[in-house]
Enzyme design. Sequence first.
Site, PDB file in Angstrom:
ATOM      1  N   GLU A   1       2.580  -0.332  12.330  1.00  3.07           N
ATOM      2  CA  GLU A   1       1.670  -1.179  11.544  1.00  3.07           C
ATOM      3  C   GLU A   1       1.700  -2.632  11.999  1.00  3.07           C
ATOM      4  OE1 GLU A   1       1.767   0.484   6.955  1.00  3.07           O
ATOM      5  OE2 GLU A   1       3.027  -1.178   7.534  1.00  3.07           O
TER       6      GLU A   1
ATOM      7  N   SER B   1       4.104  10.069  10.791  1.00  4.53           N
ATOM      8  CA  SER B   1       5.176  10.315   9.813  1.00  4.53           C
ATOM      9  C   SER B   1       4.615  10.780   8.482  1.00  4.53           C
ATOM     10  CB  SER B   1       5.964   9.030   9.590  1.00  4.53           C
ATOM     11  OG  SER B   1       5.107   8.055   8.986  1.00  4.53           O
TER      12      SER B   1
ATOM     13  N   LYS C   1       0.835  -1.206   0.000  1.00  3.29           N
ATOM     14  CA  LYS C   1       0.000   0.000   0.000  1.00  3.29           C
ATOM     15  C   LYS C   1       0.868   1.253   0.000  1.00  3.29           C
ATOM     16  CE  LYS C   1      -0.898   1.710   3.981  1.00  3.29           C
ATOM     17  NZ  LYS C   1      -1.353   1.972   5.350  1.00  3.29           N
TER      18      LYS C   1
HETATM   19  O1  S3P Z   1       3.535   6.546   4.943  1.00  4.49           O
HETATM   20  C1  S3P Z   1       2.952   5.458   5.006  1.00  4.49           C
HETATM   21  O2  S3P Z   1       2.704   4.793   3.991  1.00  4.49           O
HETATM   22  C2  S3P Z   1       2.536   4.952   6.318  1.00  4.49           C
HETATM   23  C3  S3P Z   1       3.091   5.475   7.461  1.00  4.49           C
HETATM   24  C4  S3P Z   1       2.715   5.018   8.811  1.00  4.49           C
HETATM   25  O3  S3P Z   1       1.857   6.013   9.363  1.00  4.49           O
HETATM   26  P1  S3P Z   1       2.075   6.653  10.832  1.00  4.49           P
HETATM   27  O4  S3P Z   1       3.408   7.307  10.864  1.00  4.49           O
HETATM   28  O5  S3P Z   1       0.918   7.580  10.959  1.00  4.49           O
HETATM   29  O6  S3P Z   1       2.004   5.486  11.785  1.00  4.49           O
HETATM   30  C5  S3P Z   1       1.991   3.680   8.783  1.00  4.49           C
HETATM   31  O7  S3P Z   1       1.470   3.371  10.045  1.00  4.49           O
HETATM   32  C6  S3P Z   1       0.913   3.675   7.730  1.00  4.49           C
HETATM   33  O8  S3P Z   1       0.249   2.446   7.708  1.00  4.49           O
HETATM   34  C7  S3P Z   1       1.523   3.880   6.361  1.00  4.49           C
HETATM   35  C1  PEP Z   2      -2.075   3.102   9.858  1.00  2.00           C
HETATM   36  C2  PEP Z   2      -2.406   2.488   8.716  1.00  2.00           C
HETATM   37  O1  PEP Z   2      -2.974   3.059   7.624  1.00  2.00           O
HETATM   38  P1  PEP Z   2      -3.055   4.554   7.049  1.00  2.00           P
HETATM   39  O2  PEP Z   2      -2.225   4.552   5.804  1.00  2.00           O
HETATM   40  O3  PEP Z   2      -4.491   4.780   6.774  1.00  2.00           O
HETATM   41  O4  PEP Z   2      -2.485   5.473   8.099  1.00  2.00           O
HETATM   42  C3  PEP Z   2      -2.179   1.034   8.552  1.00  2.00           C
HETATM   43  O5  PEP Z   2      -2.362   0.535   7.420  1.00  2.00           O
HETATM   44  O6  PEP Z   2      -1.823   0.336   9.531  1.00  2.00           O
END
Ligand code: S3P
Ligand code: PEP
Length: 440
Positions: free
Chosen positions: A330, A186, A37
């Site tokens: 995650e 982040s 993703k």
């Molecule tokens: O940049 C990204 O693709 C992501 C960053 C993270 O977010 P956070 O830093 O809000 O945890 C992660 O948890 C999320 O699933 C995807």
């Molecule tokens: C925090 C998550 O998703 P999002 O990209 O919506 O922040 C996740 O997939 O665990």
Amino acid sequence: MTSTAPAGAPQPTAADLWAAPVTARPLDATVEVPGSKSLTNRLLVLAALADGPGTLRGALRSRDADLMIGALRTLGVGVEEGEAPSTLHVTPGPLTGDVDIDCGLAGTVMRFLPPVAALADGPVRFDGDPQARVRPMGPVLRALHALGVVVSAPGSPDLPSTLPFTVAGRGGLRGGAVDVDASASSQFVSGLLLAAARFEQGLTLRHVGTTLPSLPHIQMTVATLRDAGVRVDDSRDGIWVVTPGPISARDVRVEPDLSNAAPFLAAALVAGGRVSVPGWPAATTQPGALVPGLLEQMGASTSLSPDGVLTVTGDGTVRGVDVDLKAAGELAPTIAALAALADSPSRLRGIAHLRGHETDRLAALAAEITRLGGQAEETRDGLVITPRPLHGGVFHTYADHRMATSGALLGLRVPGVMVEDVETTAKTLPGFAGLWQAML
Ligand SMILES: O=C(O)C1=C[C@@H](OP(=O)(O)O)[C@@H](O)[C@H](O)C1
Ligand SMILES: C=C(OP(=O)(O)O)C(=O)O
């Protein structure tokens, strides 16, 4: 701290419940997981801002990816399916305003696209699911405001800190220097960096918060930018300098989603036996790279073959751990489920920011593990989980894909676990229930 489940989830009906399968015998399975993703949605944004048409291969097709595709099309970008749905041909064009963007519950859409919207030629209105309206947005919107972008909320004179909001695109952005507090996500940093090469003066971004979660995801942003020919200086901790310039159009292959591989690989530890995932990259910025090491700490053996097959072997015994998951929040729902099945207590630290994820994940995990007879308590920045004999029951998922996969993992050993709305996994992994069943 005491735990109460996050509000907002209606009572499930029988039709919403999925009887998580229990395994009677050790596993012996190979599971192919679809594209990442995080990589898919970054590469889509970069392709949309690039200097010519580009292609993604092995892209994820899930709710989050399709929301990103839909949003980019709305902004005037061409996104066409190729020979397979996972092949996407992207044709950049002038970004058109006076449009509405549905973010669903996708953090990557709500945090990555507001800086892109500032490049559009008119207002871009953002909204999403009811649960998305409580996810933190303030720091990225304040940073855009500080860069001269008008951001507004319907019916309020104040700068918004959540969805819904409108970004007044003016066809371009000067850029320059700005501070952001990314301790809640982040994605505030990643979103600003992804569009920054298209700002006239580029961007000097400084993180000013007390903690910075998910550093691998920021490194992923920097790596994808550099792969597209953008100059990024990240030599100083918490400061990123993006030089203005073109983003190169490319033909790229997306790695499998290693965070989505985690519950499948963890299943080998719970049920015993082995689970393999092909396509495991030799080097990656995905936080899922930490999965083998974490599973080893919890009692697994792991191996990576020269042709990229990661294999996890377990004997059905799970060991408790004390881990800081700040870099890979995650993975916390998977590790929490393992911890509830372990032979000793666990402490998960560094994940206060999970309270702003799809749901308040600390409250949700504590409530659902407790509901099945376990003991799980929230701390200031994580969870303490003390294994207890578990029993069946409804495992609520709060529209959170990773809650659903955690429930499946618990149900592998505990008879009678009924996972609510297992289809919520379609956020990042459509067909999860079928893949899970096929693994057994
Ligand atoms: O940049 C990204 O693709 C992501 C960053 C993270 O977010 P956070 O830093 O809000 O945890 C992660 O948890 C999320 O699933 C995807
Ligand atoms: C925090 C998550 O998703 P999002 O990209 O919506 O922040 C996740 O997939 O665990």
